[in-house]
Enzyme design. Sequence first.
Site, short mmCIF file in Angstrom:
data_model
loop_
_atom_site.label_atom_id
_atom_site.label_comp_id
_atom_site.label_asym_id
_atom_site.label_seq_id
_atom_site.Cartn_x
_atom_site.Cartn_y
_atom_site.Cartn_z
N LYS A 170 42.56 -9.59 -11.42
CA LYS A 170 43.79 -10.20 -11.91
C LYS A 170 43.92 -10.04 -13.42
O LYS A 170 45.00 -9.74 -13.94
CB LYS A 170 43.82 -11.68 -11.52
CG LYS A 170 45.05 -12.43 -12.04
CD LYS A 170 46.35 -11.89 -11.49
CE LYS A 170 47.51 -12.78 -11.91
NZ LYS A 170 48.82 -12.22 -11.48
N LEU A 171 42.82 -10.20 -14.14
CA LEU A 171 42.88 -10.04 -15.59
C LEU A 171 43.14 -8.59 -15.97
O LEU A 171 43.87 -8.32 -16.93
CB LEU A 171 41.57 -10.52 -16.23
CG LEU A 171 41.33 -12.03 -16.18
CD1 LEU A 171 40.02 -12.37 -16.87
CD2 LEU A 171 42.48 -12.80 -16.82
#
Length: 296
Positions: A170-171
Site C-alpha cells: 500500500k505504501l
Amino acid sequence: MTQSIGFIGVGLMGHGMAKNILAAGFDLTVLGHRNRGPVDDLVARGAREAASPEELAAASDVVFLCLPGSLQVEAMIDKMADQLPKGAIVVDCSTSDPVSTLKLGESLAERGLNLVDAPLGGTPVQAEEGTLSALVGATDEVFAKVKPAIDAWASTVVHIGGPGDGHKMKLLNNFLSLGYAAMYSEALALGEKVGITAQVFDSAIRGSRMDCGFYQTFMSYALDGNRESHKFTLTNALKDMRYLESMADAAGMANPIGNAAKNSFALAVSTGGDGDKDYIPHLVDFVARQNGVKRS
C-alpha cells in the site's frame, strides 16, 4: 458457523464497508462514536453497538479497524487484546507503518491471536457500493478464514504475502500516486511561470501516454475546481509519506524521491493545509502560492 464481526471506525470509508458486511449476513458489532449518523444507520440495519473496545472485542471473532494510522491502531489493539477470544483475527484496514504492523503481529501471536493487514484502495462511493480493493498481508490459513468477510466490501482482493506485506505494498502504491500529485503540482506551477496555462498543459497530456485515472481525478480540481474529486486529506498523504520513509529507513535504503514528495505535502500542511477540508489535488494551490504563481 457465521463469524461474529466487530468494526471500529465507521466513518467516511468504514460505514460503507460495515454496511456491506451486514448485507452479506454476518453478525456485526460496531463501536459507538460521537458522530452518531453512521452508527445509528448501521444499528437500524441490524448491527449492535458496543460501548467500549473491550466490549466489542469480547463479542467478535474478527475485528476490522479503519483508523487514521498506526498510533491509533496500536492504542486500540492495546485496549482489546485481553478481551479477544483465542484465535481471533484483527484486520487493520488503515494505511499503517509496516514496522509497527510487524511488531503488533508478533505481540498478538504470543497471545494466540492473529493480525491481518488489509489496506484499502478506492473511494467512499466504492465503499458504499462494496467495490473497494484490498491488499492483504496474512498467512494462507488466516487469509482463508478472513477472506469471506473482506469479500463483502471489496470486489478485488489481492493476497500480497505474509503479515505486513499488505501495508508495504500500500505504501509503494501511495508513493506512486502521491509522487504524481507532487509532480503535477510543480509542473503546473512551472508551466504558469513560463506561460503554459493549466488548460494548455492538459490539452497536451490528456489522451497521451502520460494520462491516467489519477491524473484525470487530480485535474478535475486543477481545471474545474471540483474540491471533492479525491477526498483524501493532505495530512493523511503526509502521514503515508512519513510511513514510506520509515519503511525505507528500516530497510536501509535511501529514498530521495519519496522524501521530496513528502516535503511537498509537509510544506502544504505547515502553511495552512486544513486537516479535514484540504485534499490531495489541492496541493496544486499550495505549490503555486509558494512560488508566487496565480493559477489561471
